[in-house]
Scaffold this motif. Structure first.
Motif, PDB file in Angstrom:
ATOM      1  N   LYS A  54     -48.303 -19.590  15.339  1.00 56.18           N
ATOM      2  CA  LYS A  54     -47.325 -18.822  16.098  1.00 56.18           C
ATOM      3  C   LYS A  54     -47.729 -17.353  16.203  1.00 56.18           C
ATOM      4  O   LYS A  54     -47.617 -16.744  17.266  1.00 56.18           O
ATOM      5  CB  LYS A  54     -45.949 -18.957  15.459  1.00 56.18           C
ATOM      6  CG  LYS A  54     -45.353 -20.336  15.626  1.00 56.18           C
ATOM      7  CD  LYS A  54     -44.131 -20.595  14.774  1.00 56.18           C
ATOM      8  CE  LYS A  54     -43.110 -19.531  14.890  1.00 56.18           C
ATOM      9  NZ  LYS A  54     -41.881 -19.811  14.143  1.00 56.18           N
ATOM     10  N   THR A  58     -48.822 -15.893  19.894  1.00 58.82           N
ATOM     11  CA  THR A  58     -47.979 -14.826  20.424  1.00 58.82           C
ATOM     12  C   THR A  58     -48.787 -13.556  20.624  1.00 58.82           C
ATOM     13  O   THR A  58     -48.585 -12.825  21.606  1.00 58.82           O
ATOM     14  CB  THR A  58     -46.772 -14.580  19.499  1.00 58.82           C
ATOM     15  OG1 THR A  58     -46.079 -15.817  19.315  1.00 58.82           O
ATOM     16  CG2 THR A  58     -45.819 -13.563  20.089  1.00 58.82           C
ATOM     17  N   ALA A  61     -50.645 -14.039  23.787  1.00 62.56           N
ATOM     18  CA  ALA A  61     -49.740 -13.861  24.926  1.00 62.56           C
ATOM     19  C   ALA A  61     -49.484 -12.383  25.177  1.00 62.56           C
ATOM     20  O   ALA A  61     -49.422 -11.938  26.327  1.00 62.56           O
ATOM     21  CB  ALA A  61     -48.428 -14.609  24.682  1.00 62.56           C
ATOM     22  N   THR A 101     -47.064 -19.249  24.995  1.00 63.01           N
ATOM     23  CA  THR A 101     -45.748 -19.163  24.353  1.00 63.01           C
ATOM     24  C   THR A 101     -45.094 -20.524  24.162  1.00 63.01           C
ATOM     25  O   THR A 101     -44.211 -20.662  23.311  1.00 63.01           O
ATOM     26  CB  THR A 101     -44.772 -18.271  25.160  1.00 63.01           C
ATOM     27  OG1 THR A 101     -44.418 -18.911  26.386  1.00 63.01           O
ATOM     28  CG2 THR A 101     -45.347 -16.886  25.400  1.00 63.01           C
ATOM     29  N   VAL A 104     -45.292 -22.219  20.691  1.00 63.34           N
ATOM     30  CA  VAL A 104     -44.559 -21.356  19.762  1.00 63.34           C
ATOM     31  C   VAL A 104     -43.059 -21.596  19.919  1.00 63.34           C
ATOM     32  O   VAL A 104     -42.341 -21.826  18.932  1.00 63.34           O
ATOM     33  CB  VAL A 104     -44.910 -19.873  20.003  1.00 63.34           C
ATOM     34  CG1 VAL A 104     -44.086 -18.971  19.111  1.00 63.34           C
ATOM     35  CG2 VAL A 104     -46.400 -19.634  19.810  1.00 63.34           C
ATOM     36  N   ALA A 105     -42.580 -21.569  21.148  1.00 63.81           N
ATOM     37  CA  ALA A 105     -41.152 -21.780  21.402  1.00 63.81           C
ATOM     38  C   ALA A 105     -40.734 -23.188  20.997  1.00 63.81           C
ATOM     39  O   ALA A 105     -39.667 -23.377  20.400  1.00 63.81           O
ATOM     40  CB  ALA A 105     -40.844 -21.538  22.876  1.00 63.81           C
ATOM     41  N   GLY A 128     -35.854 -14.450  22.228  1.00 63.97           N
ATOM     42  CA  GLY A 128     -36.608 -15.615  22.699  1.00 63.97           C
ATOM     43  C   GLY A 128     -35.886 -16.306  23.851  1.00 63.97           C
ATOM     44  O   GLY A 128     -36.499 -16.666  24.864  1.00 63.97           O
ATOM     45  N   TYR A 132     -37.242 -16.436  28.085  1.00 65.03           N
ATOM     46  CA  TYR A 132     -37.378 -17.575  28.993  1.00 65.03           C
ATOM     47  C   TYR A 132     -36.404 -17.479  30.164  1.00 65.03           C
ATOM     48  O   TYR A 132     -36.715 -17.933  31.269  1.00 65.03           O
ATOM     49  CB  TYR A 132     -37.257 -18.894  28.233  1.00 65.03           C
ATOM     50  CG  TYR A 132     -38.522 -19.175  27.470  1.00 65.03           C
ATOM     51  CD1 TYR A 132     -39.647 -19.648  28.124  1.00 65.03           C
ATOM     52  CD2 TYR A 132     -38.611 -18.907  26.115  1.00 65.03           C
ATOM     53  CE1 TYR A 132     -40.837 -19.859  27.444  1.00 65.03           C
ATOM     54  CE2 TYR A 132     -39.782 -19.118  25.419  1.00 65.03           C
ATOM     55  CZ  TYR A 132     -40.896 -19.594  26.095  1.00 65.03           C
ATOM     56  OH  TYR A 132     -42.065 -19.793  25.422  1.00 65.03           O
ATOM     57  N   LEU A 163     -41.304  -9.884  25.266  1.00 62.88           N
ATOM     58  CA  LEU A 163     -42.474 -10.412  24.563  1.00 62.88           C
ATOM     59  C   LEU A 163     -42.918  -9.462  23.450  1.00 62.88           C
ATOM     60  O   LEU A 163     -43.290  -9.902  22.360  1.00 62.88           O
ATOM     61  CB  LEU A 163     -43.622 -10.672  25.549  1.00 62.88           C
ATOM     62  CG  LEU A 163     -44.811 -11.428  24.987  1.00 62.88           C
ATOM     63  CD1 LEU A 163     -44.407 -12.780  24.417  1.00 62.88           C
ATOM     64  CD2 LEU A 163     -45.863 -11.613  26.076  1.00 62.88           C
ATOM     65  N   TRP A 167     -43.057 -10.391  19.565  1.00 61.18           N
ATOM     66  CA  TRP A 167     -44.269 -10.165  18.763  1.00 61.18           C
ATOM     67  C   TRP A 167     -43.937  -9.333  17.523  1.00 61.18           C
ATOM     68  O   TRP A 167     -44.395  -9.641  16.423  1.00 61.18           O
ATOM     69  CB  TRP A 167     -45.346  -9.481  19.606  1.00 61.18           C
ATOM     70  CG  TRP A 167     -46.623  -9.310  18.864  1.00 61.18           C
ATOM     71  CD1 TRP A 167     -47.606 -10.243  18.692  1.00 61.18           C
ATOM     72  CD2 TRP A 167     -47.060  -8.134  18.170  1.00 61.18           C
ATOM     73  NE1 TRP A 167     -48.623  -9.717  17.938  1.00 61.18           N
ATOM     74  CE2 TRP A 167     -48.311  -8.426  17.609  1.00 61.18           C
ATOM     75  CE3 TRP A 167     -46.513  -6.871  17.984  1.00 61.18           C
ATOM     76  CZ2 TRP A 167     -49.026  -7.494  16.868  1.00 61.18           C
ATOM     77  CZ3 TRP A 167     -47.226  -5.956  17.244  1.00 61.18           C
ATOM     78  CH2 TRP A 167     -48.467  -6.268  16.696  1.00 61.18           C
TER      79      TRP A 167
END
Length: 182
Positions: A54, A58, A61, A101, A104-105, A128, A132, A163, A167
């Protein structure tokens, strides 16, 4: 011009994408809160465990999101560089950032669920869902004609900010708490 051809203010064109984005954010939040976490980690080859996976995905990303910011500034003329096909770099860096992502999500929702027992985790869970939702809004707004150009800068900036917060509340926390691990 009759009433069926009346021109609506361009900002109103954002309402449908915003509604869908809000629905996505709320749905993820409700699912995360109601879903009984399994505790089963999502494993991806090359990582020693779910937390390093993760943290590094991240981080990847976020690096790609920085490329998004740079390429957007070039495309909109804020950085005066002649870079043919910068739009391709912008689109592909965004696609790859989003793809990074997803595991991770999925792990966060499936194994852990939304949690509100500490400020860091609560902020991470809420942001989070927001990420999205705002991403959905931007993707649905892009193909619509007539949306003001400022909307894309705002939506992209909100996605980038979300994001960064994700992070900070996950990757940076993990790397400074447990050290650099793969």
């Amino acid at each position: 011009m009759d009433s069926t051809q009346a021109i609506r203010p361009s900002s109103l064109l954002l309402l449908l994408p915003l509604a869908w984005g809000a629905l996505v954010a709320v749905t993820i939040g409700v699912y995360g809160g109601m879903h009984q976490p399994t505790g089963h980690a999502v494993s991806i080859a090359g990582f020693s465990g779910p937390m390093p996976m993760k943290a590094w995905m991240t981080t990847g990303a976020l690096v790609l999101a920085l490329i998004q910011i740079f390429s957007a500034l070039v495309m909109w003329g804020r950085i005066p560089l002649n870079m043919p096909r910068i739009d391709v770099l912008h689109r592909w860096s965004g696609r790859l950032a989003f793809l990074l992502t997803l595991p991770v999500a999925f792990h966060c929702l499936y194994a852990l669920g939304s949690r509100y027992d500490s400020p860091r985790v609560m902020i991470h869970s809420i942001v989070g869902c927001f990420f999205y939702g705002i991403f959905t809004t931007k993707m649905l707004a892009l193909p619509r004609r007539g949306i003001p150009s400022w909307a894309f800068a705002v939506l992209g900036g909100l996605a980038f900010t979300a994001l960064v917060v994700l992070w900070l509340t996950s990757s940076l926390w993990f790397l400074t708490t447990f050290g650099v691990k793969f």
